[in-house]
Write an enzyme that holds these catalytic residues in place. Sequence first.
Site, PDB file in Angstrom:
ATOM      1  N   LEU A 192       0.845  -1.150   0.010  1.00  0.00           N
ATOM      2  CA  LEU A 192       0.099  -0.034  -0.159  1.00  0.00           C
ATOM      3  C   LEU A 192       0.862   1.243  -0.075  1.00  0.00           C
ATOM      4  O   LEU A 192       0.699   2.409  -0.643  1.00  0.00           O
ATOM      5  CB  LEU A 192      -1.020   0.142   1.267  1.00  0.00           C
ATOM      6  CG  LEU A 192      -1.576   1.051   1.572  1.00  0.00           C
ATOM      7  CD1 LEU A 192      -2.588   1.465   0.409  1.00  0.00           C
ATOM      8  CD2 LEU A 192      -2.529   1.070   2.941  1.00  0.00           C
ATOM      9  N   GLU A 213       3.658   4.231  -0.508  1.00  0.00           N
ATOM     10  CA  GLU A 213       4.312   4.696  -1.220  1.00  0.00           C
ATOM     11  C   GLU A 213       5.037   6.076  -0.822  1.00  0.00           C
ATOM     12  O   GLU A 213       4.594   6.447   0.251  1.00  0.00           O
ATOM     13  CB  GLU A 213       3.324   5.278  -2.545  1.00  0.00           C
ATOM     14  CG  GLU A 213       2.643   4.028  -3.318  1.00  0.00           C
ATOM     15  CD  GLU A 213       2.005   4.459  -4.375  1.00  0.00           C
ATOM     16  OE1 GLU A 213       2.128   5.672  -4.683  1.00  0.00           O
ATOM     17  OE2 GLU A 213       1.378   3.685  -5.042  1.00  0.00           O
ATOM     18  N   TRP A 238       8.187   0.434   2.329  1.00  0.00           N
ATOM     19  CA  TRP A 238       8.070  -0.243   3.648  1.00  0.00           C
ATOM     20  C   TRP A 238       7.108  -1.285   3.503  1.00  0.00           C
ATOM     21  O   TRP A 238       5.972  -1.306   4.137  1.00  0.00           O
ATOM     22  CB  TRP A 238       7.427   1.055   4.472  1.00  0.00           C
ATOM     23  CG  TRP A 238       8.814   2.255   4.944  1.00  0.00           C
ATOM     24  CD1 TRP A 238       8.666   3.447   4.484  1.00  0.00           C
ATOM     25  CD2 TRP A 238      10.008   1.851   5.478  1.00  0.00           C
ATOM     26  NE1 TRP A 238       9.969   3.950   4.886  1.00  0.00           N
ATOM     27  CE2 TRP A 238      10.678   3.015   5.446  1.00  0.00           C
ATOM     28  CE3 TRP A 238      10.407   0.768   6.273  1.00  0.00           C
ATOM     29  CZ2 TRP A 238      11.751   3.123   6.308  1.00  0.00           C
ATOM     30  CZ3 TRP A 238      11.591   0.814   6.809  1.00  0.00           C
ATOM     31  CH2 TRP A 238      12.365   2.014   6.870  1.00  0.00           C
ATOM     32  N   ILE A 240      12.386   0.458  34.748  1.00  0.00           N
ATOM     33  CA  ILE A 240      12.424  -0.505  35.973  1.00  0.00           C
ATOM     34  C   ILE A 240      13.782  -1.212  36.062  1.00  0.00           C
ATOM     35  O   ILE A 240      14.464  -1.664  36.894  1.00  0.00           O
ATOM     36  CB  ILE A 240      11.138  -1.383  36.207  1.00  0.00           C
ATOM     37  CG1 ILE A 240       9.984  -0.551  36.434  1.00  0.00           C
ATOM     38  CG2 ILE A 240      11.441  -2.634  37.022  1.00  0.00           C
ATOM     39  CD1 ILE A 240       8.745  -1.225  36.475  1.00  0.00           C
ATOM     40  N   GLU A 288      -0.147   0.242  10.435  1.00  0.00           N
ATOM     41  CA  GLU A 288      -1.422  -0.265  10.331  1.00  0.00           C
ATOM     42  C   GLU A 288      -2.338   1.161  10.674  1.00  0.00           C
ATOM     43  O   GLU A 288      -3.587   0.880  11.189  1.00  0.00           O
ATOM     44  CB  GLU A 288      -1.815  -1.243  11.539  1.00  0.00           C
ATOM     45  CG  GLU A 288      -1.160  -2.761  11.042  1.00  0.00           C
ATOM     46  CD  GLU A 288      -1.895  -3.443  10.014  1.00  0.00           C
ATOM     47  OE1 GLU A 288      -2.979  -3.126   9.516  1.00  0.00           O
ATOM     48  OE2 GLU A 288      -1.075  -4.283   9.598  1.00  0.00           O
TER      49      GLU A 288
END
Length: 383
Positions: A123, A125, A154, A335, A361
Amino acid sequence: MLPAEQAQILGSVEAFLAKRLPPAEIRRRDAGHVPPYDLLPEMGELGLFALAVPVAEGGLGADWATVALVQEALGQHAYMAASIFNRVVGFGLASIRAHGTAAQRAEMLPLLMAGRAFCALALTEPQAGSDAAAIRTRATRQAGGWRINGRKTWISDAEGARWLILPARTGPEKEGARGISLFLVPTDAPGIAMTPLPKVGNNCMPSFDIGLQDVALPEEALLGQEGQGFGHLMSTLHYSRASMAATVTGAAEAALRIALDHARTREQFGQPIGRFQAVAHRLVDMRLRVDQSRLMVRHLAQLIDAGAPCRREAAQAKIIATETLRDVADAGMQIMASAGYSAESDMQRLWRDSRLYTFGEGANEVLRDTIAREMGLTARGRA
């Protein structure tokens, strides 16, 4: 307590993960950037991919609540396994079942369920990420089919995929959601060039820049209706967002567990650091966040199983879960201090990997716009 069938499925998942992805193997793959594609056939033999497919279509017909439990278990043990599971279930099976022709379903569903192939969503670009309607890759008609030219970037797991699910412009429009169509592009098609992209984390989920130069496709490579590709993509987004939410909830549980174990055993000033209120309260807040994320994932699964509209809830689940993992992993690093910062620590892997998911996403800022529209606060438009 889980129903017996769900408990049996999760038991099989946990046994598989313990055998094939023990901690040392996870670290080896992460250090060597080794993707988990070799695990796909075994996952297929276990019936994991078939869970999301109705019995009438050759699957096992499990509800989405069961799928979400499997995703959470995979994410808690090894995100690489969860990622490739989601690639098959969310990008592949959901799209082919929803929009594939009878011939496409007959060819692809058995391969996907058996773990013998998977699809990657091509998807993004260079100028089109959160604004998916800004894509410029174009497919033009030619004798007997189509010719595609453009660039995608990607694209995760592209090299290992059998097909790219690729949106391209087929209409006269130069921008906007209209005139976009989806194509099933074999990754070995002439004219495709892939370049791996170095990145900070998620070493076992390689990403690629993809050039497409005069890639010839037959007519039957069209997925769904010509010009309706953007709507087709939007119609299955709740599956991919639900998948990510469940998966990263599992990863957040793992980060909490690692931090809690450290706080119980690491002593300073004569006592375990978990007895200091500042550390204890931080761990409590981590517990609260993970449980809230899990509840949202379960609620979304119920809506999906009921066939109810869930655009808002899918966006909420994705935001809550990914920000929970980001914050819990960061708190865990604080921690554990240098013990977490060590390259040998599992916490540092969760920490660096987690940074992707708040913008992967769908960027969380864009999803907040989606929720605002669903609340009637802004004009309707993007997903």
